[in-house]
Design a protein around this motif. Sequence first.
Motif, PDB file in Angstrom:
ATOM      1  N   ALA A  72       0.882  -1.385   0.130  1.00 44.61           N
ATOM      2  CA  ALA A  72      -0.013   0.020  -0.038  1.00 44.61           C
ATOM      3  C   ALA A  72       0.826   1.146   0.227  1.00 44.61           C
ATOM      4  O   ALA A  72       2.033   1.288   0.525  1.00 44.61           O
ATOM      5  N   ARG A 113       1.389   4.508   1.773  1.00 44.81           N
ATOM      6  CA  ARG A 113       0.792   5.070   3.001  1.00 44.81           C
ATOM      7  C   ARG A 113       1.328   6.705   3.123  1.00 44.81           C
ATOM      8  O   ARG A 113       2.132   6.962   2.868  1.00 44.81           O
ATOM      9  N   ASP A 152      -3.966   4.752   3.993  1.00 45.10           N
ATOM     10  CA  ASP A 152      -3.206   3.914   2.822  1.00 45.10           C
ATOM     11  C   ASP A 152      -4.219   3.601   1.803  1.00 45.10           C
ATOM     12  O   ASP A 152      -5.489   3.783   1.729  1.00 45.10           O
ATOM     13  N   TYR A 153      -3.320   3.790   0.489  1.00 42.02           N
ATOM     14  CA  TYR A 153      -4.126   3.580  -0.716  1.00 42.02           C
ATOM     15  C   TYR A 153      -3.597   2.318  -1.572  1.00 42.02           C
ATOM     16  O   TYR A 153      -2.299   2.225  -1.305  1.00 42.02           O
ATOM     17  N   ALA A 154      -4.392   1.613  -1.886  1.00 41.22           N
ATOM     18  CA  ALA A 154      -4.207   0.441  -2.445  1.00 41.22           C
ATOM     19  C   ALA A 154      -3.460   0.570  -3.810  1.00 41.22           C
ATOM     20  O   ALA A 154      -4.323   1.606  -4.553  1.00 41.22           O
TER      21      ALA A 154
END
Length: 230
Positions: free
Chosen positions: A158, A160, A184-186
């Motif tokens: 991820a 962050r 968090d970004y996938a």
Amino acid sequence: MTEAVDTTAALEAPVSADAIWQSATKVCRITDFLPAPTAEGLLQRAVSAERDDLLPARVRGNHLDTRTRSSLAHRGFSAPELLTAIDAVVGQVERVLGVSCAGTRPAFTLNVHNDGDFYRAHQDVSPHDVASGLAAAKRVVTFVYYLHRTPAPFTGGALRMYDSALPLNVHHDGLRREDCTYRDYAPDHNSVVFFLPSALHEVMPVSCPGGGHANSRFAINGWLCRTDAS
Ligand SMILES: O=C(O)CCC(=O)C(=O)O
Ligand SMILES: [Fe+2]
């Protein structure tokens, strides 16, 4: 009906010198960014990158620092279709992030994270870069465009994004990373994020037990950079 609030007590209480002020970092995220066949074509080019073109990624200032960053980078990767698409949304990105990208030029690399790879918390531009006139100081906006096989052959990885925090961005004393909130970004296939290069961010460790270059977390990571003329 509005209730009267007594603010006297609050005004008399001193503001703690240890207080950590946090505010969410702005991120523009667009999913399904390119037409699916275009994204697939880019992925195929990333997958078929020559081994010789993939070198250990360096940190700002062009240093190798394997405790901070573990991944491979392809500096000569070309992605004109991505640049055209970024150009088409730059107006919205400017409005959301509150910057002007007029007169900027893109610079980017293809980054490849496989099993155990990571990039510890960092800024793409630091006050030190600006003070020393380093090339990184010309970065106005960071973009990261993600590619991977579907379903994702890895877990983790991820992006962050830490919330901006005082005193973090003033001086590092007294603020522990554990105290910082984050989101968090996938790294979803065919998604892109834009943020200010001064934002503190991190690539969480990737787990890809089978290994294999084709199973990597690919990212085209770059910046819109001020040119000397701008
Ligand atoms: O791959 C990502 O999610 C971000 C990479 C990054 O922060 C960088 O290369 O500076
Ligand atoms: Fe970064």
